[in-house]
Scaffold this active site. Structure first.
Site, PDB file in Angstrom:
ATOM      1  N   LYS A 108      42.581  49.448  38.561  1.00  0.00           N
ATOM      2  CA  LYS A 108      43.503  49.593  37.269  1.00  0.00           C
ATOM      3  C   LYS A 108      44.552  50.899  37.406  1.00  0.00           C
ATOM      4  O   LYS A 108      45.602  51.032  36.936  1.00  0.00           O
ATOM      5  CB  LYS A 108      42.333  50.034  36.322  1.00  0.00           C
ATOM      6  CG  LYS A 108      41.484  49.114  35.620  1.00  0.00           C
ATOM      7  CD  LYS A 108      40.195  49.235  34.900  1.00  0.00           C
ATOM      8  CE  LYS A 108      39.603  48.137  34.927  1.00  0.00           C
ATOM      9  NZ  LYS A 108      38.093  48.399  34.021  1.00  0.00           N
TER      10      LYS A 108
ATOM     11  N   GLN B 164      34.363  53.141  32.687  1.00  0.00           N
ATOM     12  CA  GLN B 164      33.935  51.981  33.459  1.00  0.00           C
ATOM     13  C   GLN B 164      32.231  51.672  33.203  1.00  0.00           C
ATOM     14  O   GLN B 164      31.563  52.477  33.718  1.00  0.00           O
ATOM     15  CB  GLN B 164      34.144  51.997  34.958  1.00  0.00           C
ATOM     16  CG  GLN B 164      33.978  50.955  35.896  1.00  0.00           C
ATOM     17  CD  GLN B 164      34.970  49.894  35.528  1.00  0.00           C
ATOM     18  OE1 GLN B 164      36.081  49.976  35.377  1.00  0.00           O
ATOM     19  NE2 GLN B 164      34.310  48.644  35.413  1.00  0.00           N
TER      20      GLN B 164
ATOM     21  N   ASP C 134      40.075  49.333  25.557  1.00  0.00           N
ATOM     22  CA  ASP C 134      39.267  48.216  26.002  1.00  0.00           C
ATOM     23  C   ASP C 134      38.709  47.287  24.905  1.00  0.00           C
ATOM     24  O   ASP C 134      38.357  45.965  25.171  1.00  0.00           O
ATOM     25  CB  ASP C 134      37.774  48.936  26.937  1.00  0.00           C
ATOM     26  CG  ASP C 134      37.757  48.749  28.168  1.00  0.00           C
ATOM     27  OD1 ASP C 134      38.605  48.026  28.701  1.00  0.00           O
ATOM     28  OD2 ASP C 134      36.998  49.464  28.548  1.00  0.00           O
TER      29      ASP C 134
END
Ligand code: NAD
Length: 281
Positions: A53, A97, A120
């Site tokens: 990422k 995460q 997200d």
């Protein structure tokens, strides 16, 4: 018949080229999009995801920061770090995460992220907006799936979409996004009876189960579009939830693993971060 493969890698590259230009235009206006990533613990797979990422951000000019925390931190300490980033004007997107250690509530963490920085798309407010069809951050993997299907000019209206999997990050939202596109959606899951009977009705079959080669030809209607979201490792090799050799001759379109849905997920994360930067007030 043999399926046309939907090339997520190529589409991801195309989108990232466009995003590079968008980011440089923002930078000219003095706005440097910023993504903050928080990694808790030593999970090897999470480290790989986080690294890719960050690399993707770097390649298109998004500023990214990484907060690494040991798996002994308390939930409170993690929430404080999120508060700090919520208040940092140089940060447009915050990503924690997953998975987190058992003593930390993932839901509490997700809910602490400001909905305006929830790139997200996991915050209940953004999930609610997605359900009502309002403009919001869409969860990256389902968003990537829809973008891939649109790129191939696959129509959704009136089509029967069957989703196998009902997780909050893939199964449920991908069905919702396609419902928003006027498809008729059926969800299947671990308690579903007579699975192949149902999945065989799907004009579009989306598979997010997490079991290698789970879907065979008996699950697929001839000519169906099959999207394989699964990422599994068998003998060190990546494979999806769909048995490629069995399904490829039956389907009209199929996403390969690797090179299908995977590269789209990070791409949509970059997209959401840029959108957030554009909304800086
Ligand atoms: P999950 O474990 O949270 O959910 C799996 C779902 O499969 C559950 O809803 C369960 O009900 C269903 N299921 C399990 N066994 C079943 C059975 N026998 N019959 C029918 N349904 C069954 O997993 P997830 O987070 O949704 O991820 C699914 C897969 O997608 C995993 O392989 C994951 O690695 C992959 N994934 C890929 C990306 C990407 O970027 N491509 C992103 C997220 C997840």
């Amino acid at each position: 018949m043999s399926a046309t493969l939907l090339n997520g890698k190529k589409l991801a590259e195309k989108k990232r080229e466009e995003m590079k230009k968008e980011v440089s235009a923002l930078r000219e206006k003095g706005i440097v999009p910023g993504l903050a990533v928080i990694l808790v613990g030593e999970n090897a797979a999470s480290k790989v995801y986080v690294r890719s990422k960050q690399k993707a951000c770097e390649e298109i000019g998004i500023h990214s920061t990484l907060t690494e925390m040991p798996d002994t931190i308390s939930e409170q300490e993690l929430l404080q770090e999120i508060d700090r980033l919520n208040n940092d004007a140089s940060i447009d997107g915050i990503l924690v995460q997953l998975p987190l250690p058992d003593h930390i509530s993932e839901q509490a963490v997700i809910e602490r992220i400001s909905p305006a920085k929830d790139v997200d798309g996991f915050h209940p407010i953004n999930i609610g907006k997605m359900m009502t069809g309002e403009d919001t951050f869409l969860p990256c993997t389902p968003f990537g799936v829809v973008e891939m299907l649109k790129e191939a000019n696959i129509e959704f209206e009136g089509k029967h979409v069957v989703v196998i999997g009902r997780s909050n990050i893939v199964g449920k939202p991908v069905g919702q996004l396609l419902l928003n596109e006027n498809a008729t959606v059926t969800y299947c899951h671990s308690r579903t009876r007579n699975l192949p009977e149902i999945t065989k009705q799907g004009d579009i079959l989306i598979v997010a189960v997490g079991k290698a080669n789970f879907v065979g030809e008996e699950h697929v209607k001839p000519g169906a579009v099959v999207v394989d979201v699964g990422i599994n490792r068998v003998d060190g090799k990546l494979c999806g939830d769909v048995d490629f050799n069995q399904v490829e001759p039956v389907a009209s379109y199929l996403t390969p693993v690797p090179g299908g849905v995977g590269p789209m997920t990070i791409t949509m994360l970059l997209h959401n971060t840029i959108q957030s930067a554009k909304q800086r007030g």
